[in-house]
Design a protein around this motif. Structure first.
Motif, short mmCIF file in Angstrom:
data_model
loop_
_atom_site.label_atom_id
_atom_site.label_comp_id
_atom_site.label_asym_id
_atom_site.label_seq_id
_atom_site.Cartn_x
_atom_site.Cartn_y
_atom_site.Cartn_z
N GLU A 89 0.83 -1.21 0.00
CA GLU A 89 0.00 0.00 0.00
C GLU A 89 0.86 1.26 0.00
OE1 GLU A 89 -2.62 -0.30 3.34
OE2 GLU A 89 -3.94 -1.71 2.32
N GLY A 90 1.93 1.25 0.78
CA GLY A 90 2.84 2.40 0.81
C GLY A 90 3.53 2.61 -0.52
N MET A 91 3.89 1.51 -1.18
CA MET A 91 4.53 1.62 -2.48
C MET A 91 3.58 2.20 -3.51
SD MET A 91 6.57 -2.00 -2.45
CE MET A 91 7.36 -1.88 -4.02
N SER A 92 2.32 1.79 -3.48
CA SER A 92 1.37 2.32 -4.46
C SER A 92 1.09 3.80 -4.21
CB SER A 92 0.08 1.51 -4.45
OG SER A 92 -0.55 1.59 -3.19
N VAL A 93 0.98 4.19 -2.95
CA VAL A 93 0.78 5.61 -2.64
C VAL A 93 2.01 6.42 -3.06
CG1 VAL A 93 0.52 7.26 -0.75
CG2 VAL A 93 -0.90 5.21 -0.82
N GLY A 94 3.20 5.87 -2.83
CA GLY A 94 4.42 6.55 -3.25
C GLY A 94 4.51 6.69 -4.76
N LEU A 95 4.05 5.68 -5.49
CA LEU A 95 4.06 5.75 -6.95
C LEU A 95 3.17 6.88 -7.44
CD1 LEU A 95 4.79 4.55 -9.74
CD2 LEU A 95 2.78 3.10 -9.49
N VAL A 96 1.96 6.95 -6.90
CA VAL A 96 1.02 8.00 -7.31
C VAL A 96 1.58 9.38 -6.93
CG1 VAL A 96 -1.27 8.95 -6.88
CG2 VAL A 96 -0.98 6.50 -7.24
N ALA A 97 2.13 9.49 -5.73
CA ALA A 97 2.68 10.78 -5.29
C ALA A 97 3.88 11.20 -6.15
CB ALA A 97 3.09 10.70 -3.83
N GLY A 98 4.76 10.28 -6.45
CA GLY A 98 5.93 10.59 -7.27
C GLY A 98 5.56 10.99 -8.68
N MET A 99 4.63 10.27 -9.29
CA MET A 99 4.21 10.60 -10.64
C MET A 99 3.45 11.92 -10.66
SD MET A 99 3.19 6.86 -12.12
CE MET A 99 2.86 7.42 -13.77
N GLY A 100 2.65 12.16 -9.64
CA GLY A 100 1.95 13.44 -9.54
C GLY A 100 2.90 14.61 -9.39
N ALA A 101 3.92 14.43 -8.59
CA ALA A 101 4.92 15.48 -8.41
C ALA A 101 5.66 15.75 -9.71
CB ALA A 101 5.90 15.09 -7.31
N ALA A 102 5.99 14.70 -10.44
CA ALA A 102 6.69 14.88 -11.71
C ALA A 102 5.81 15.60 -12.73
CB ALA A 102 7.12 13.53 -12.26
N MET A 103 4.54 15.23 -12.79
CA MET A 103 3.63 15.90 -13.73
C MET A 103 3.42 17.36 -13.34
SD MET A 103 0.89 13.09 -14.95
CE MET A 103 0.86 11.84 -13.68
N GLY A 104 3.37 17.63 -12.05
CA GLY A 104 3.27 19.02 -11.60
C GLY A 104 4.50 19.82 -11.97
N ALA A 105 5.66 19.21 -11.85
CA ALA A 105 6.90 19.90 -12.22
C ALA A 105 6.95 20.16 -13.71
CB ALA A 105 8.10 19.07 -11.78
N VAL A 106 6.52 19.21 -14.50
CA VAL A 106 6.51 19.39 -15.96
C VAL A 106 5.52 20.50 -16.33
CG1 VAL A 106 5.83 18.28 -18.13
CG2 VAL A 106 7.27 17.07 -16.51
N TRP A 107 4.38 20.49 -15.70
CA TRP A 107 3.36 21.52 -15.98
C TRP A 107 3.89 22.91 -15.63
CZ3 TRP A 107 -0.14 24.24 -12.52
CH2 TRP A 107 -1.12 24.93 -13.20
N GLN A 108 4.55 23.03 -14.49
CA GLN A 108 5.12 24.32 -14.09
C GLN A 108 6.22 24.75 -15.07
OE1 GLN A 108 3.89 26.44 -12.36
NE2 GLN A 108 3.80 26.04 -10.19
N ALA A 109 7.03 23.82 -15.51
CA ALA A 109 8.11 24.16 -16.44
C ALA A 109 7.54 24.62 -17.78
CB ALA A 109 9.02 22.97 -16.65
N LYS A 110 6.47 23.99 -18.23
CA LYS A 110 5.86 24.39 -19.50
C LYS A 110 5.19 25.75 -19.37
CE LYS A 110 5.24 20.02 -21.76
NZ LYS A 110 4.34 19.15 -22.50
N ARG A 111 4.63 26.04 -18.21
CA ARG A 111 3.99 27.35 -18.00
C ARG A 111 5.02 28.46 -17.95
NH1 ARG A 111 0.01 27.91 -13.12
NH2 ARG A 111 0.71 30.03 -13.47
N ALA A 112 6.20 28.17 -17.39
CA ALA A 112 7.24 29.18 -17.24
C ALA A 112 7.90 29.52 -18.58
CB ALA A 112 8.30 28.71 -16.25
N SER A 113 7.93 28.56 -19.49
CA SER A 113 8.62 28.81 -20.75
C SER A 113 7.71 29.36 -21.83
CB SER A 113 9.26 27.54 -21.27
OG SER A 113 8.30 26.55 -21.49
#
Length: 80
Positions: A56-80
Motif C-alpha cells: 500500500e505504501g509503495m502504491s501511494v508513493g508511486l502516485v505521489a511521485g508521478m503526480g509530483a513529476a507531472m506538476g513539475a513538468v506543468w510548471q516548467a511548461k507554464r514558465a517557458s
C-alpha cells in the motif's frame, strides 16, 4: 526536437515514480515494524500484515511521485 522533450518528460515521470515507490515502501515497512515492536500493539496494527502495508505504501508513493513529476513538468511548461 519534440521527440527528445517527450522522452525527457517520460524519464522524469518514471524516475520520480520509482523514487516514490522506494520511499513509500520503505516508510510503510518501517512503520509496520515499529508498530509490531511496541509493548501493546493496537488492533489496527495487528490486523494488516507488513507485506500488505508495504505494498500500500509503495502504491501511494508511486502516485505521489508521478503526480509530483507531472506538476513539475506543468510548471516548467507554464514558465517557458
Amino acid at each position: 526536437m519534440g521527440r527528445k522533450k517527450n522522452r525527457s518528460v517520460l524519464t522524469l515521470i518514471f524516475v520520480c515514480g520509482a523514487a516514490g515507490v522506494i520511499l513509500g515502501g520503505t516508510a510503510s515497512w518501517a512503520e509496520s515494524n515499529s508498530c509490531l515492536q511496541e509493548v501493546a500493539p493496537s488492533t489496527q496494527c495487528l490486523k494488516k500484515s507488513p507485506v500488505t502495508r508495504t505494498i500500500e505504501g509503495m502504491s501511494v508513493g508511486l502516485v505521489a511521485g508521478m503526480g509530483a513529476a507531472m506538476g513539475a513538468v506543468w510548471q516548467a511548461k507554464r514558465a517557458s
